[in-house]
Design a protein around this motif. Sequence first.
Motif, mmCIF file in Angstrom:
data_model
loop_
_atom_site.group_PDB
_atom_site.id
_atom_site.type_symbol
_atom_site.label_atom_id
_atom_site.label_comp_id
_atom_site.label_asym_id
_atom_site.label_seq_id
_atom_site.Cartn_x
_atom_site.Cartn_y
_atom_site.Cartn_z
ATOM 1 N N MET A 1 0.838 -1.186 0.000
ATOM 2 C CA MET A 1 0.000 0.000 0.000
ATOM 3 C C MET A 1 0.883 1.250 0.000
ATOM 4 O O MET A 1 1.848 1.345 0.726
ATOM 5 N N GLU A 2 0.521 2.170 -0.817
ATOM 6 C CA GLU A 2 1.281 3.407 -0.998
ATOM 7 C C GLU A 2 0.903 4.422 0.081
ATOM 8 O O GLU A 2 -0.267 4.685 0.305
ATOM 9 N N THR A 3 1.886 4.981 0.739
ATOM 10 C CA THR A 3 1.661 5.994 1.767
ATOM 11 C C THR A 3 2.124 7.339 1.234
ATOM 12 O O THR A 3 3.201 7.436 0.658
ATOM 13 N N THR A 4 1.303 8.381 1.418
ATOM 14 C CA THR A 4 1.688 9.715 0.970
ATOM 15 C C THR A 4 2.775 10.240 1.887
ATOM 16 O O THR A 4 2.544 10.465 3.066
ATOM 17 N N ARG A 5 3.970 10.414 1.334
ATOM 18 C CA ARG A 5 5.095 10.910 2.114
ATOM 19 C C ARG A 5 5.623 12.228 1.590
ATOM 20 O O ARG A 5 6.300 12.949 2.311
ATOM 21 N N ILE A 6 5.353 12.540 0.318
ATOM 22 C CA ILE A 6 5.882 13.760 -0.306
ATOM 23 C C ILE A 6 4.723 14.698 -0.616
ATOM 24 O O ILE A 6 3.713 14.283 -1.180
ATOM 25 N N THR A 7 4.891 15.955 -0.255
ATOM 26 C CA THR A 7 3.940 16.995 -0.636
ATOM 27 C C THR A 7 4.708 18.042 -1.421
ATOM 28 O O THR A 7 5.755 18.519 -0.981
ATOM 29 N N LEU A 8 4.198 18.366 -2.588
ATOM 30 C CA LEU A 8 4.775 19.410 -3.430
ATOM 31 C C LEU A 8 3.843 20.612 -3.375
ATOM 32 O O LEU A 8 2.649 20.492 -3.654
ATOM 33 N N ILE A 9 4.375 21.756 -2.988
ATOM 34 C CA ILE A 9 3.589 22.984 -2.910
ATOM 35 C C ILE A 9 4.069 23.913 -4.008
ATOM 36 O O ILE A 9 5.256 24.240 -4.079
ATOM 37 N N GLY A 10 3.151 24.318 -4.870
ATOM 38 C CA GLY A 10 3.520 25.180 -5.993
ATOM 39 C C GLY A 10 2.322 25.936 -6.507
ATOM 40 O O GLY A 10 1.355 26.173 -5.784
ATOM 41 N N LYS A 11 2.397 26.305 -7.791
ATOM 42 C CA LYS A 11 1.283 26.999 -8.435
ATOM 43 C C LYS A 11 1.356 26.746 -9.940
ATOM 44 O O LYS A 11 2.433 26.435 -10.473
ATOM 45 N N PRO A 12 0.234 26.881 -10.624
ATOM 46 C CA PRO A 12 0.219 26.696 -12.070
ATOM 47 C C PRO A 12 1.103 27.732 -12.765
ATOM 48 O O PRO A 12 1.230 28.867 -12.309
ATOM 49 N N GLY A 13 1.734 27.319 -13.846
ATOM 50 C CA GLY A 13 2.545 28.231 -14.642
ATOM 51 C C GLY A 13 3.934 28.479 -14.093
ATOM 52 O O GLY A 13 4.655 29.336 -14.595
ATOM 53 N N CYS A 14 4.330 27.739 -13.095
ATOM 54 C CA CYS A 14 5.641 27.905 -12.466
ATOM 55 C C CYS A 14 6.597 26.859 -13.046
ATOM 56 O O CYS A 14 6.411 25.663 -12.816
ATOM 57 N N HIS A 15 7.602 27.304 -13.799
ATOM 58 C CA HIS A 15 8.501 26.339 -14.442
ATOM 59 C C HIS A 15 9.341 25.569 -13.426
ATOM 60 O O HIS A 15 9.646 24.396 -13.631
ATOM 61 N N VAL A 59 8.545 16.351 3.252
ATOM 62 C CA VAL A 59 8.651 14.903 3.417
ATOM 63 C C VAL A 59 8.094 14.591 4.794
ATOM 64 O O VAL A 59 8.552 15.147 5.795
ATOM 65 N N ASP A 60 7.073 13.747 4.802
ATOM 66 C CA ASP A 60 6.402 13.381 6.051
ATOM 67 C C ASP A 60 5.956 14.617 6.833
ATOM 68 O O ASP A 60 6.053 14.671 8.052
ATOM 69 N N GLY A 61 5.511 15.651 6.083
ATOM 70 C CA GLY A 61 4.971 16.852 6.708
ATOM 71 C C GLY A 61 5.973 17.903 7.117
ATOM 72 O O GLY A 61 5.601 18.962 7.611
ATOM 73 N N HIS A 62 7.259 17.639 6.909
ATOM 74 C CA HIS A 62 8.310 18.592 7.290
ATOM 75 C C HIS A 62 8.976 19.162 6.042
ATOM 76 O O HIS A 62 9.260 18.420 5.100
ATOM 77 N N ARG A 63 9.252 20.471 6.067
ATOM 78 C CA ARG A 63 9.881 21.094 4.895
ATOM 79 C C ARG A 63 11.218 20.439 4.602
ATOM 80 O O ARG A 63 12.064 20.272 5.464
ATOM 81 N N HIS A 64 11.368 20.090 3.334
ATOM 82 C CA HIS A 64 12.568 19.387 2.895
ATOM 83 C C HIS A 64 13.429 20.273 1.979
ATOM 84 O O HIS A 64 14.607 20.430 2.209
ATOM 85 N N ASP A 65 12.822 20.810 0.952
ATOM 86 C CA ASP A 65 13.533 21.640 -0.031
ATOM 87 C C ASP A 65 12.629 22.767 -0.500
ATOM 88 O O ASP A 65 11.409 22.690 -0.385
ATOM 89 N N PHE A 66 13.236 23.792 -1.089
ATOM 90 C CA PHE A 66 12.474 24.814 -1.784
ATOM 91 C C PHE A 66 13.280 25.295 -2.976
ATOM 92 O O PHE A 66 14.478 25.083 -3.054
ATOM 93 N N TRP A 67 12.604 25.894 -3.931
ATOM 94 C CA TRP A 67 13.107 26.356 -5.226
ATOM 95 C C TRP A 67 13.504 25.208 -6.146
ATOM 96 O O TRP A 67 13.043 25.122 -7.264
ATOM 97 N N ARG A 68 14.361 24.335 -5.707
ATOM 98 C CA ARG A 68 14.780 23.190 -6.529
ATOM 99 C C ARG A 68 14.740 21.932 -5.674
ATOM 100 O O ARG A 68 14.988 21.981 -4.475
ATOM 101 N N VAL A 69 14.457 20.809 -6.318
ATOM 102 C CA VAL A 69 14.441 19.530 -5.605
ATOM 103 C C VAL A 69 15.689 18.760 -6.000
ATOM 104 O O VAL A 69 15.905 18.475 -7.176
#
Length: 80
Positions: A1-15, A59-69
Motif C-alpha cells: 500500500m502506498e503511503t503519501t510521504r511527499i507533498t509538493l507545494i507550488g502553483k500553475p505556470g511555475c517552471h 517529506v512526512d509533513g516537514h519542509r525538505h527543499d524549496f526552489w529546486r528539488v
Amino acid sequence: METTRITLIGKPGCHLCDDARAVVVRVAEDLGVGWTELDITQDRELAEQYWEQIPVTLVDGHRHDFWRVDEARLRAALSV
C-alpha cells in the motif's frame, strides 16, 4: 500500500514547479511512495507561508527543499 510521504507545494505556470514535479514523480514511482500536490493560489495560508519559496517539498509533513528539488537528497530522506 502506498503511503503519501511527499507533498509538493507550488502553483500553475511555475517552471520550477514543473521541474520539481518531474523529480517528485520519478522518485515516488521508483520508491513506491505516494505524493500529493497543493496549489498556493487555492490556499491563502499556504500562499502567505510559501509564496517566495515555491516550489516547496515536504517529506512526512516537514519542509525538505524549496526552489529546486535535489533528487539524491529526496531519495535519502525517503529511505529513513
